[in-house]
Design an enzyme around this catalytic site. Structure first.
Site, PDB file in Angstrom:
ATOM      1  N   CYS A   1      -0.888  -8.002  -9.306  1.00 23.70           N
ATOM      2  CA  CYS A   1      -1.661  -6.748  -9.318  1.00 23.70           C
ATOM      3  C   CYS A   1      -0.879  -5.590  -9.922  1.00 23.70           C
ATOM      4  O   CYS A   1      -1.473  -4.606 -10.364  1.00 23.70           O
ATOM      5  CB  CYS A   1      -2.107  -6.383  -7.908  1.00 23.70           C
TER       6      CYS A   1
ATOM      7  N   HIS B   1     -10.745  -2.889  -8.491  1.00 25.80           N
ATOM      8  CA  HIS B   1      -9.345  -3.287  -8.727  1.00 25.80           C
ATOM      9  C   HIS B   1      -9.333  -4.355  -9.812  1.00 25.80           C
ATOM     10  O   HIS B   1      -9.379  -5.548  -9.525  1.00 25.80           O
ATOM     11  CB  HIS B   1      -8.770  -3.815  -7.413  1.00 25.80           C
TER      12      HIS B   1
ATOM     13  N   CYS C   1       0.771  -3.171  -3.793  1.00 30.79           N
ATOM     14  CA  CYS C   1       1.204  -4.496  -3.342  1.00 30.79           C
ATOM     15  C   CYS C   1       0.886  -5.515  -4.432  1.00 30.79           C
ATOM     16  O   CYS C   1      -0.066  -5.353  -5.191  1.00 30.79           O
ATOM     17  CB  CYS C   1       0.506  -4.870  -2.033  1.00 30.79           C
TER      18      CYS C   1
END
Length: 391
Positions: free
Chosen positions: A91, A347, A377
């Site tokens: 991510c 996201h 994270c």
């Protein structure tokens, strides 16, 4: 002579598209190419002066395979002479792209670098690069030596999010209340026009003919505590639901990072300077907790306290992450994700790092604030922290 400095000159993103939604018709290479074009056009830099493109992408299969970074350049109006590289830090891929770009500039090896990211989660669904190989009988990522070190453990972000909520004492009501606030802030920011400066409109086909997609599709302007609370839990007895987790999203984003010499040579007005670059790693099982400790390290290295930072962007992978970060850091919740976050806005995995930076830098300017901190994270228990100063 002071220490070499990396400057952010331009920062853009597409508006998010929901799964199967308004950006589903865009090939990811073309979508990424569009933000590269926007960077060149808005900065008015000679595209031939771009030394490199560093492109974050997580699902590097199908339409995002065969080097999506280079394919994005070839799908853009940039000259063929512009090189590119594709990176995966899960991510945090495009936040790492910013940090690699800054390191290239600060080392003196390059002067003009675009950090970018792309993810079409509609066209390359999450996990497909694992699933398709496994279905073809070609194995899976966890090796025998990893199994010996972590016997019987399935590395899962969903389980990590549940573990964080339990460890830090958050109930479903806490997570749902946070999620509702994310939608409220994103809706308010949209209505105020706060995203206008960072969004690159993309042409889309609609039943009524061609249109421009320029508003994040995931925001629920009518969200209520009841509507969020009615969404079923992902695990029986758990606290995580799809409504208090980040939305699957299609999108691309990019940030132009340059040296002081390039600022002068090309007459570029800087938006911000990069003040600190940090990346750390920890427990891969709880996985999502590392931003807490990475933030501690970044602040120590920068000689700052959390109160010195005016705005924070902490990626809302799951509501338990920013809530745990707030509790651990003692930060002011009114400075956190002031325009909403991934729960409302989406996201798009590899695109989220440069997406959050675009939002952070423009928010610092709109609000007349000085320092911003971004963290997220990442799969495997990793976290990046980037601190920037508005100029």
């Amino acid at each position: 002579m002071g220490a070499p400095t990396a400057y952010i000159v331009e920062a853009v993103r597409t508006a998010g598209g929901r799964r199967g939604g308004k950006l589903a018709g865009w090939h990811p290479a073309d979508m990424a190419g569009a933000v590269l074009d926007a960077i060149a056009a808005r900065s008015d830099i000679d595209p031939a002066a771009i030394d490199d493109v560093i492109m974050g992408c997580v699902g590097q299969g199908g339409e995002q395979s065969f080097h999506i970074g280079r394919n994005a350049v070839l799908a853009s109006r940039l000259p063929e002479s512009v090189p590119a590289v594709t990176i995966d830090r899960q991510c945090g891929s495009s936040q790492q792209a910013i940090q690699f770009a800054a390191q290239a500039v600060m080392s003196g090896t390059q002067d003009v670098v675009i950090a970018a990211g792309v993810e079409s989660m509609t066209r390359v669904p999450m996990g497909m690069t694992n699933i398709l190989f496994a279905q073809a009988g070609m194995g899976q990522p966890k090796s025998p030596r990893q199994e010996a070190r972590y016997p019987g453990i399935e590395f899962s972000q969903f389980m990590g999010a549940e573990m964080m909520a339990r460890k830090h004492g958050f109930t479903r009501a806490d997570l749902d209340a946070y999620a509702l606030e994310s939608h409220r802030r994103a809706a308010a920011a949209t209505q105020r026009g706060d995203f206008d400066a960072e969004i690159v409109p993309l042409e889309i086909d609609t039943p009524d003919g061609p249109a421009l997609h320029s508003q994040d599709e995931g925001i629920r302007f009518d969200a209520t505590a009841d509507s969020i609370g009615s969404v079923r839990l992902l695990a029986e007895g758990g606290v995580i639901s799809a409504a208090n987790a980040s939305q699957i999203c299609d999108g691309a984003s990019a940030v132009l990072v340059v040296s002081e010499a390039a600022l002068k040579a090309h007459g570029l007005p800087p938006l911000a300077r990069i003040h600190n670059l940090t990346v750390t790693a920890g427990d891969p099982v709880i996985m999502l907790e590392e931003p807490l400790f990475a933030t501690d390290k970044a602040l120590r290295r920068a000689g700052m306290t959390i109160d010195d930072i005016d705005l924070y962007e902490v990626n809302e992978a799951f509501a338990s992450v920013p809530l745990a970060w707030l509790k651990h850091s003692g930060a002011d919740p009114d400075r956190l994700n002031v325009n909403g976050g991934a729960i409302a806005l989406g996201h798009p995995l590899g695109a989220s790092g440069t997406k959050l930076m675009a939002t952070l830098v423009h928010a610092l300017h709109r609000r007349g604030k000085r320092y911003g901190l971004q963290t997220m994270c990442e799969g495997g228990g990793i976290a990046n922290v980037t601190i920037v100063e508005r100029l």
